[in-house]
Structure formats: C-alpha cells, structure tokens
Design an enzyme around this catalytic site. Structure first.
Site, PDB file in Angstrom:
ATOM      1  N   ALA A  65      -3.716   3.381   1.428  1.00  0.00           N
ATOM      2  CA  ALA A  65      -4.563   3.432   2.617  1.00  0.00           C
ATOM      3  C   ALA A  65      -5.800   4.273   2.298  1.00  0.00           C
ATOM      4  O   ALA A  65      -5.691   5.386   1.783  1.00  0.00           O
ATOM      5  CB  ALA A  65      -3.779   4.030   3.779  1.00  0.00           C
ATOM      6  N   TYR A 102      -1.144   4.789  13.005  1.00  0.00           N
ATOM      7  CA  TYR A 102      -2.511   5.290  12.814  1.00  0.00           C
ATOM      8  C   TYR A 102      -3.420   4.736  13.917  1.00  0.00           C
ATOM      9  O   TYR A 102      -2.944   4.153  14.891  1.00  0.00           O
ATOM     10  CB  TYR A 102      -2.969   4.994  11.380  1.00  0.00           C
ATOM     11  CG  TYR A 102      -2.125   5.794  10.406  1.00  0.00           C
ATOM     12  CD1 TYR A 102      -2.186   7.192  10.420  1.00  0.00           C
ATOM     13  CD2 TYR A 102      -1.217   5.195   9.543  1.00  0.00           C
ATOM     14  CE1 TYR A 102      -1.387   7.956   9.576  1.00  0.00           C
ATOM     15  CE2 TYR A 102      -0.410   5.956   8.694  1.00  0.00           C
ATOM     16  CZ  TYR A 102      -0.501   7.340   8.719  1.00  0.00           C
ATOM     17  OH  TYR A 102       0.293   8.101   7.907  1.00  0.00           O
ATOM     18  N   ARG A 157      13.774  -2.697  10.400  1.00  0.00           N
ATOM     19  CA  ARG A 157      14.744  -1.765   9.811  1.00  0.00           C
ATOM     20  C   ARG A 157      14.081  -0.660   9.001  1.00  0.00           C
ATOM     21  O   ARG A 157      14.707   0.320   8.632  1.00  0.00           O
ATOM     22  CB  ARG A 157      15.713  -2.531   8.897  1.00  0.00           C
ATOM     23  CG  ARG A 157      14.989  -3.184   7.747  1.00  0.00           C
ATOM     24  CD  ARG A 157      15.918  -3.833   6.734  1.00  0.00           C
ATOM     25  NE  ARG A 157      15.114  -4.392   5.680  1.00  0.00           N
ATOM     26  CZ  ARG A 157      14.995  -5.681   5.423  1.00  0.00           C
ATOM     27  NH1 ARG A 157      15.655  -6.550   6.137  1.00  0.00           N
ATOM     28  NH2 ARG A 157      14.222  -6.096   4.433  1.00  0.00           N
ATOM     29  N   ARG A 215       8.220   1.094  -2.833  1.00  0.00           N
ATOM     30  CA  ARG A 215       8.924   2.037  -3.702  1.00  0.00           C
ATOM     31  C   ARG A 215       9.340   1.418  -5.028  1.00  0.00           C
ATOM     32  O   ARG A 215       9.253   2.060  -6.070  1.00  0.00           O
ATOM     33  CB  ARG A 215      10.134   2.611  -2.961  1.00  0.00           C
ATOM     34  CG  ARG A 215       9.682   3.546  -1.842  1.00  0.00           C
ATOM     35  CD  ARG A 215      10.790   3.906  -0.899  1.00  0.00           C
ATOM     36  NE  ARG A 215      11.175   2.774  -0.076  1.00  0.00           N
ATOM     37  CZ  ARG A 215      12.058   2.842   0.926  1.00  0.00           C
ATOM     38  NH1 ARG A 215      12.632   3.998   1.204  1.00  0.00           N
ATOM     39  NH2 ARG A 215      12.358   1.790   1.624  1.00  0.00           N
ATOM     40  N   PRO A 268       0.837  -1.208   0.000  1.00  0.00           N
ATOM     41  CA  PRO A 268       0.000   0.000   0.000  1.00  0.00           C
ATOM     42  C   PRO A 268       0.868   1.252   0.000  1.00  0.00           C
ATOM     43  O   PRO A 268       1.802   1.347   0.798  1.00  0.00           O
ATOM     44  CB  PRO A 268      -0.790  -0.120   1.309  1.00  0.00           C
ATOM     45  CG  PRO A 268      -0.186  -1.228   2.083  1.00  0.00           C
ATOM     46  CD  PRO A 268       0.780  -1.961   1.255  1.00  0.00           C
ATOM     47  N   HIS A 294      -5.715  -1.785   8.189  1.00  0.00           N
ATOM     48  CA  HIS A 294      -4.445  -1.099   8.470  1.00  0.00           C
ATOM     49  C   HIS A 294      -4.290  -0.944   9.983  1.00  0.00           C
ATOM     50  O   HIS A 294      -4.901  -0.072  10.600  1.00  0.00           O
ATOM     51  CB  HIS A 294      -4.441   0.267   7.788  1.00  0.00           C
ATOM     52  CG  HIS A 294      -3.088   0.916   7.738  1.00  0.00           C
ATOM     53  ND1 HIS A 294      -2.036   0.531   8.549  1.00  0.00           N
ATOM     54  CD2 HIS A 294      -2.612   1.929   6.975  1.00  0.00           C
ATOM     55  CE1 HIS A 294      -0.980   1.284   8.285  1.00  0.00           C
ATOM     56  NE2 HIS A 294      -1.305   2.144   7.331  1.00  0.00           N
ATOM     57  N   GLY A 295      -3.459  -1.797  10.555  1.00  0.00           N
ATOM     58  CA  GLY A 295      -3.241  -1.747  11.993  1.00  0.00           C
ATOM     59  C   GLY A 295      -1.846  -1.273  12.346  1.00  0.00           C
ATOM     60  O   GLY A 295      -1.362  -1.543  13.450  1.00  0.00           O
TER      61      GLY A 295
HETATM   62  C1  PHB Z   1       1.369   8.553   4.412  1.00  0.00           C
HETATM   63  O1  PHB Z   1       0.422   9.037   3.806  1.00  0.00           O
HETATM   64  O2  PHB Z   1       2.405   9.163   4.612  1.00  0.00           O
HETATM   65  C2  PHB Z   1       1.242   7.189   4.900  1.00  0.00           C
HETATM   66  C3  PHB Z   1       0.027   6.556   4.824  1.00  0.00           C
HETATM   67  C4  PHB Z   1      -0.124   5.294   5.302  1.00  0.00           C
HETATM   68  C5  PHB Z   1       0.961   4.670   5.854  1.00  0.00           C
HETATM   69  C6  PHB Z   1       2.191   5.266   5.929  1.00  0.00           C
HETATM   70  C7  PHB Z   1       2.330   6.551   5.447  1.00  0.00           C
HETATM   71  O3  PHB Z   1       0.803   3.448   6.333  1.00  0.00           O
END
Ligand code: PHB
Length: 391
Positions: A67, A188, A279, A345, A29, A183-184
């Site tokens: 997310a 958040y 890491r 990435r 995600p 999303h746990g």
């Molecule tokens: C972000 O929008 O920076 C973001 C969103 C969800 C994540 C991590 C970073 O799990």
C-alpha cells in the site's frame, strides 16, 4: 491423460483488462516498511526494494505493490514508500524496470489511511476521516488514537482527495507501473466511508449505502479517466474488522457497491475487483474470525459469492485473497468463485511461489516477526531461498 494437480487451474492464462496474465497466482499487497527515509514522512524505494520485487516477478505474473501513500498526509508511516515526490517516482521506476525485465506486470496500490494515523506522523496535522470517531487503542507511534480524533472531511476536501487519487495514478504510470489498484479495504479511508459503524455523516457522503459508496465511485471514475479503465483495479474487504470497522450488513451494502461498479459505463468500469475473504483478519486467527462473524453478523453464511456474481454481470474480473493455501486455491478457480487468487504471506516467504505451486514443490515457512521491518532489513525480506532440488 494423467491426473491434474489441484493447482492446475491456477496455471491457465487470464485476460484482466489490459493485461495478459500467464498464470493466476497474484502477489498480494503487503506492507514491508523497508524504504529509505528522505525526510519526515517521505520514504523512497531503494535497491533492496528493487531486489525484493524482482525476486518475486514471474513471466506473465501480476504483482501488487505494498500500500503506497498518494500524498504526504495520506499515511506518514515509517519505511513505507509513497508515490507523491519525484524521488519516489524515480525509485519506483527502478522497481518497475526490474519487474518488466522478467515479463511480469505490476500495479501500484494507492493508499490513504484516513483516521489510521496520528498527527505525530503528519507534521502535526490532524487526521481526517468520514466522521469524528477515532480508532480505539494506540497507533504505531504509541499515541492513543482518541487523543486526537479525526476531523470529518469537508465536501471540498473529498473533491481534492478524489483529484489526488487521479494525480497519483498518473504518477504511477510515469514511474512505469502498468496500472493501479485503488485500496478500498482494510479499514482505511475509503472503507471508513463504506462501513456504517464509522460513517455517521448526514450529507451526500453518508447515511444510505448509495451515499457511503459515493467517494469510492468518484475515485474510480477519476482514476479510470486519468489512466484508462483497463489498467485499474480495486480492493475491498466487506467483512473487515481491522482498524475498528464492523458493518451491519456486508452482503447488502457491498452487494450494492458491486452492482454499481458493474453498471459503470465502459470507460469507467475497472478491470477487476480484489476482495478479502470473510475468514481473513489482520488480528484474529481464522477460526476466531469465523466464530465472530457467526455470532455478530448476518444470518446468511458470510461469502464473497454474491459479489462475484454481481460483478460478473458487468464483465468485471474477480480476485480473491485471504488465507489461501495449496489445498484450497485451485478449487476457487474451478468452481468459478474467482478468476485469480492473491497470496500475501506465502509470497513473502517464497520468492518463486508460482513455480513452487506449479511444480508441487515444498514451501518455505514465513517469519511473521520480520513482516514489518527487521534488522538488517534483508532479513525476512530478500533472504528467503529459491527452491533447489536438494530440498
Ligand atoms: C499494515 O500496514 O498493517 C497494513 C497496510 C495495508 C493493509 C493492511 C495492513 O491493507
């Protein structure tokens, strides 16, 4: 027989709950902030978003969406598509149709940011969390989090939020998703209950790890009941620092949570847990994060292995994410430390990442400056090249 590529283990099939994966290169995600504004806080998936996901779809490949807020008050971030209006369901349906046309599998990642937003992004409403401790520093809109500290959720609000996750999971199915990932992690809302430096509650949702895990186990139970346990996964990040979370004992606390997940009855036990490697950090680079863990956390080597073992006892699959590269991803599978590996990435920069890894082709470099939006929005989003023989 010729020698196997170190990435060969990623290219064997995997049964993950209801899903038959043909390879183990999972799209992680990633927030990309390129959806269309319909009204304040309401952003809808558009044709460019369809193209982005379609480009990254591969036969039998598992994709996790960015997310996705479960309600108007779950995030409020610009450009981030939710799953709480009919227009969003219709927009996502175009995404899921395009992805399914390429025989890929796609899950909607269900998100509530808790204290990681501001009233300015929530129609003036205050933020909520497990407790009243604000994040230090400033939010995306430049306001200081401490200027409007979060309000601890009442038990009634917790129950309503659990029901909102279940309702959002049904809307995700209506939008054509194959399932959802709860999303746990990453600091958040649910992580704000799990991490003991944030959760200072004294009721049944705070204090012991049994209590701090309660909301997430209730959400797992509600969501699996709504759409079927074999269509549900969950993401956790025990060693997370992002959004000011630092737990006193990740091994012990997430070990407890993983054992609890593994012991859920069949009808509530999720298909997989997806964890972020120690890491990895959203802000620190890899060596800075490792140094920090060594000096400030447990004496034992930070590792996900204990969690993997606990989950395996309940037949719950394990996806690992965080700084995986072509040189270390295969080993994660051959050593049985995970069933699959998620790439964020590298998938941003390489729409055909599974194929490139399988063939040993060179990878495009990603452009960090365009991760969270760009002008024009195609830049760093849908304009990364597919591999051609001339490269
Ligand atoms: C972000 O929008 O920076 C973001 C969103 C969800 C994540 C991590 C970073 O799990």
């Amino acid at each position: 027989m010729g020698s196997l590529s170190p990435l060969e283990p990623l290219f064997t099939p995997l049964r993950l709950g209801a899903f038959s994966l043909q390879h183990r290169v999972i799209q992680a995600p990633c927030t990309r902030m390129r959806s269309t504004k319909e009204s304040d806080g309401v952003f809808v998936p558009n044709d460019l978003n369809v193209q982005y996901y379609e480009q990254r779809a591969s036969k039998g490949g598992l994709m996790l969406t960015e997310a996705t807020p479960i309600s108007r008050l779950a995030a409020g971030y610009p450009g981030v598509p939710g799953i709480f209006t009919q227009s969003q369901i219709a927009g996502w349906k175009k995404v899921t149709d395009a992805v399914h046309a390429k025989d890929a599998i796609i899950l909607c990642q269900l998100w509530h940011v808790g204290r990681a937003t501001t009233p300015g992004m929530l129609d003036g409403q205050g933020t909520v969390s497990s407790s009243d401790i604000p994040i230090s520093g400033n939010a995306l809109d430049g306001t200081e989090y401490a200027s409007a500290p979060p309000r601890p959720m009442s038990v009634e609000e917790i129950k309503e939020t659990v029901a909102e996750y279940a309702a959002a999971s049904k809307r995700a199915i209506e939008a054509g998703f194959d399932g959802v990932e709860i999303h746990g992690g990453n600091g958040y809302l649910l992580d704000q209950f799990l991490h003991d430096n944030v959760n200072t509650r004294t009721d049944t949702y705070g204090g012991t790890i049994e209590n701090r895990s309660r909301i997430i186990l209730e959400i797992i139970t509600a969501v699996t009941e709504a759409i079927g346990a074999d269509r549900v996964g969950i993401r956790l990040s025990p060693y997370n620092y992002f959004q000011d979370t630092r737990d006193s004992n990740p091994q012990k606390h997430w070990g407890h949570l993983c054992s609890a997940i593994a012991s859920l009855p069949d009808s509530s036990r999720p298909a997989y847990v997806h964890m972020v490697e120690p890491r990895f950090d959203e802000i620190l680079d890899e060596s800075a994060k490792i140094n920090s863990l060594e000096t400030t956390q447990e004496a034992v080597q930070p590792s996900l292995d204990g969690f993997r073992t606990a989950l395996k006892k309940g037949g719950v699959a394990f996806i690992a994410a965080g700084n995986f590269k072509p040189d270390n991803a295969g080993e994660k599978i051959t050593s049985d430390a995970a069933d699959a590996v998620a790439f964020g990435r590298l998938f941003i920069g390489n729409p055909d990442l599974p194929k490139r890894l399988q063939q040993g082709w060179a990878l495009n470099e990603y452009d960090r400056t365009t991760f969270y939006g760009a002008s024009p929005p195609e830049k760093g989003y849908t304009d990364y090249s597919f591999y051609t023989a001339s490269e």
